[in-house]
Write a protein that holds these residues in place. Structure first.
Motif, mmCIF file in Angstrom:
data_model
loop_
_atom_site.group_PDB
_atom_site.id
_atom_site.type_symbol
_atom_site.label_atom_id
_atom_site.label_comp_id
_atom_site.label_asym_id
_atom_site.label_seq_id
_atom_site.Cartn_x
_atom_site.Cartn_y
_atom_site.Cartn_z
ATOM 1 N N PHE A 229 4.441 12.436 37.913
ATOM 2 C CA PHE A 229 4.449 11.041 38.346
ATOM 3 C C PHE A 229 5.887 10.548 38.328
ATOM 4 C CE2 PHE A 229 4.440 6.472 37.478
ATOM 5 C CZ PHE A 229 3.691 6.034 38.553
ATOM 6 N N SER A 230 6.314 9.938 39.397
ATOM 7 C CA SER A 230 7.688 9.477 39.501
ATOM 8 C C SER A 230 7.734 7.981 39.768
ATOM 9 C CB SER A 230 8.404 10.238 40.630
ATOM 10 O OG SER A 230 9.723 9.809 40.733
ATOM 11 N N ASN A 231 8.467 7.278 38.937
ATOM 12 C CA ASN A 231 8.707 5.851 39.128
ATOM 13 C C ASN A 231 9.999 5.516 38.395
ATOM 14 O OD1 ASN A 231 8.756 2.999 39.027
ATOM 15 N ND2 ASN A 231 6.542 2.935 39.255
ATOM 16 N N THR A 232 10.990 5.057 39.117
ATOM 17 C CA THR A 232 12.292 4.781 38.513
ATOM 18 C C THR A 232 12.480 3.327 38.091
ATOM 19 O OG1 THR A 232 13.265 4.407 40.690
ATOM 20 C CG2 THR A 232 13.411 6.651 39.796
ATOM 21 N N ASP A 233 11.435 2.524 38.195
ATOM 22 C CA ASP A 233 11.509 1.106 37.851
ATOM 23 C C ASP A 233 11.266 0.913 36.358
ATOM 24 O OD1 ASP A 233 11.452 -1.647 37.751
ATOM 25 O OD2 ASP A 233 9.520 -1.836 38.792
ATOM 26 N N GLN A 234 12.299 0.516 35.612
ATOM 27 C CA GLN A 234 12.148 0.324 34.176
ATOM 28 C C GLN A 234 11.127 -0.770 33.853
ATOM 29 O OE1 GLN A 234 15.500 -1.102 31.840
ATOM 30 N NE2 GLN A 234 14.821 0.085 30.093
ATOM 31 N N ASN A 235 10.992 -1.767 34.725
ATOM 32 C CA ASN A 235 10.003 -2.824 34.501
ATOM 33 C C ASN A 235 8.594 -2.246 34.478
ATOM 34 O OD1 ASN A 235 12.249 -4.428 34.623
ATOM 35 N ND2 ASN A 235 11.703 -5.435 36.527
ATOM 36 N N LEU B 32 16.744 10.854 33.258
ATOM 37 C CA LEU B 32 16.948 9.749 32.325
ATOM 38 C C LEU B 32 16.306 8.462 32.810
ATOM 39 C CD1 LEU B 32 20.650 10.374 31.293
ATOM 40 C CD2 LEU B 32 18.590 10.879 29.988
ATOM 41 N N ASN B 33 16.085 8.333 34.125
ATOM 42 C CA ASN B 33 15.503 7.100 34.642
ATOM 43 C C ASN B 33 13.982 7.173 34.746
ATOM 44 O OD1 ASN B 33 15.456 8.896 36.736
ATOM 45 N ND2 ASN B 33 16.349 7.525 38.256
ATOM 46 N N GLU B 34 13.371 8.244 34.230
ATOM 47 C CA GLU B 34 11.909 8.347 34.156
ATOM 48 C C GLU B 34 11.545 8.643 32.705
ATOM 49 O OE1 GLU B 34 10.462 11.067 37.078
ATOM 50 O OE2 GLU B 34 11.341 9.929 38.706
ATOM 51 N N PRO B 35 11.445 7.611 31.898
ATOM 52 C CA PRO B 35 11.321 7.808 30.452
ATOM 53 C C PRO B 35 9.933 8.280 30.013
ATOM 54 C CG PRO B 35 11.127 5.500 30.977
ATOM 55 C CD PRO B 35 11.457 6.210 32.272
ATOM 56 N N ALA B 36 9.923 8.788 28.807
ATOM 57 C CA ALA B 36 8.666 9.029 28.106
ATOM 58 C C ALA B 36 8.340 7.755 27.339
ATOM 59 C CB ALA B 36 8.821 10.201 27.151
ATOM 60 N N GLN C 126 9.529 -10.204 23.266
ATOM 61 C CA GLN C 126 10.190 -11.354 23.901
ATOM 62 C C GLN C 126 11.423 -10.958 24.703
ATOM 63 O OE1 GLN C 126 10.740 -15.039 21.570
ATOM 64 N NE2 GLN C 126 9.775 -13.882 19.920
ATOM 65 N N PHE C 127 12.106 -9.924 24.267
ATOM 66 C CA PHE C 127 13.338 -9.507 24.932
ATOM 67 C C PHE C 127 13.120 -9.081 26.380
ATOM 68 C CE2 PHE C 127 11.520 -5.590 23.474
ATOM 69 C CZ PHE C 127 11.867 -4.660 24.440
ATOM 70 N N CYS C 128 11.883 -8.762 26.742
ATOM 71 C CA CYS C 128 11.646 -8.277 28.106
ATOM 72 C C CYS C 128 10.524 -9.025 28.824
ATOM 73 C CB CYS C 128 11.367 -6.771 28.096
ATOM 74 S SG CYS C 128 9.851 -6.302 27.255
ATOM 75 N N HIS C 129 10.161 -10.214 28.380
ATOM 76 C CA HIS C 129 9.070 -10.959 29.011
ATOM 77 C C HIS C 129 9.233 -11.076 30.518
ATOM 78 C CE1 HIS C 129 7.293 -13.225 25.294
ATOM 79 N NE2 HIS C 129 7.041 -11.933 25.280
ATOM 80 N N GLU C 130 10.446 -11.366 30.980
ATOM 81 C CA GLU C 130 10.650 -11.573 32.416
ATOM 82 C C GLU C 130 10.522 -10.273 33.204
ATOM 83 O OE1 GLU C 130 14.382 -10.254 30.693
ATOM 84 O OE2 GLU C 130 13.058 -11.874 30.095
ATOM 85 N N LYS C 131 10.513 -9.131 32.533
ATOM 86 C CA LYS C 131 10.396 -7.835 33.213
ATOM 87 C C LYS C 131 8.954 -7.336 33.301
ATOM 88 C CE LYS C 131 14.979 -6.386 31.790
ATOM 89 N NZ LYS C 131 15.770 -5.381 31.084
ATOM 90 N N LEU C 132 8.068 -7.883 32.491
ATOM 91 C CA LEU C 132 6.689 -7.395 32.441
ATOM 92 C C LEU C 132 5.905 -7.861 33.659
ATOM 93 C CD1 LEU C 132 5.981 -7.940 28.639
ATOM 94 C CD2 LEU C 132 6.775 -5.867 29.804
ATOM 95 N N VAL D 104 1.868 -3.942 38.572
ATOM 96 C CA VAL D 104 2.287 -2.541 38.660
ATOM 97 C C VAL D 104 1.449 -1.658 37.738
ATOM 98 C CG1 VAL D 104 4.630 -3.070 39.462
ATOM 99 C CG2 VAL D 104 4.212 -2.821 37.011
ATOM 100 N N VAL D 105 1.003 -2.219 36.618
ATOM 101 C CA VAL D 105 0.146 -1.469 35.697
ATOM 102 C C VAL D 105 -1.255 -1.320 36.283
ATOM 103 C CG1 VAL D 105 -0.843 -1.447 33.375
ATOM 104 C CG2 VAL D 105 1.495 -2.223 33.713
ATOM 105 N N ILE D 106 -1.769 -2.383 36.872
ATOM 106 C CA ILE D 106 -3.086 -2.314 37.524
ATOM 107 C C ILE D 106 -3.073 -1.237 38.601
ATOM 108 C CG2 ILE D 106 -4.692 -3.547 39.038
ATOM 109 C CD1 ILE D 106 -3.878 -6.131 37.486
ATOM 110 N N ASP D 107 -2.043 -1.245 39.433
ATOM 111 C CA ASP D 107 -1.943 -0.247 40.507
ATOM 112 C C ASP D 107 -1.885 1.167 39.942
ATOM 113 O OD1 ASP D 107 -1.977 -2.336 42.314
ATOM 114 O OD2 ASP D 107 0.186 -2.292 42.684
#
Length: 154
Positions: A28-34, A69-73, A132-138, A142-145
Motif C-alpha cells: 500500500f502506498s500513500n505519501t500523505d503524512q496527514n 521514509l515517506n511511507e511510515p509504519a 492537539q499538535f496535529c488536529h488540523e491535519k486529521l 481519507v481513513v473511511i476511503d
C-alpha cells in the motif's frame, strides 16, 4: 553583555519498557503524512473501543518505513510502564484485529463532521487531548476511503 558562564549538554530521556505493535502496510502506498496520522488515531480509538481499554493507556507514533521514509509504519504502544498487554491482544488472532479495524471504521464513518465530504475531524471521531499538535491535519474521509478499500464497508 558577554556571558561568562559555561554550557553542559544533557540528554533528557529514559528507557521506557512497554509492549509495542509495529504495523506496516506492505503493497500500500500513500505519501500523505496527514493520511498516516489520521489512520494512526483511528486505529488507536478502534483498539481502545474494541478491547474495552482506556484510551489514555494507549498511544502511537509514525515510524520511518523500511524502504521509504515517506511511507511510515504505525507503532502502537501501551502507555503504561512495563506494558499492560493491550497492543499484544490486538494480534491474538485474525478476528480480534478485524474487530479493531471494523470498530475504527464505524467510528469515523458515523461522525458527521465535515458534512458529506467528511474532510474534517472532531473530538467525536479522531481528535483528543493528546493529539492537539496535529488536529488540523486529521481527516476522517481519507481513513473511511482506506477502510472501504480493505472491504470493511460491506
Amino acid at each position: 553583555k558577554n556571558c561568562n558562564g559555561s554550557f553542559r549538554l544533557y540528554d533528557l530521556g529514559h528507557e521506557y519498557l512497554t509492549d509495542i505493535l509495529k504495523l506496516e502496510f506492505v503493497g500500500f502506498s500513500n505519501t500523505d503524512q496527514n493520511f498516516w496520522l489520521s489512520l494512526l488515531y483511528a486505529l488507536l480509538d478502534g483498539l481502545s473501543n474494541s478491547l474495552g481499554v482506556n484510551r489514555d493507556d494507549l498511544d502511537g507514533v509514525l515510524y520511518p518505513g523500511r524502504d521509504k521514509l515517506n511511507e511510515p509504519a504505525l507503532v502502537l504502544f501501551d502507555n503504561v510502564p512495563g506494558g499492560a498487554g493491550h497492543v499484544r491482544r490486538a494480534i491474538e488472532d485474525e478476528e480480534t484485529l478485524r474487530s479493531i479495524l471494523k470498530t475504527a471504521y464505524l467510528k469515523v464513518k458515523a461522525c458527521t463532521c465535515g458534512a458529506e465530504q467528511g474532510h474534517a475531524s472532531c473530538y467525536g471521531c479522531l481528535r483528543n487531548y493528546q493529539n492537539q499538535f496535529c488536529h488540523e491535519k486529521l481527516d476522517r474521509r481519507v481513513v473511511i476511503d482506506f477502510f472501504e478499500e480493505l472491504g470493511l464497508g460491506a
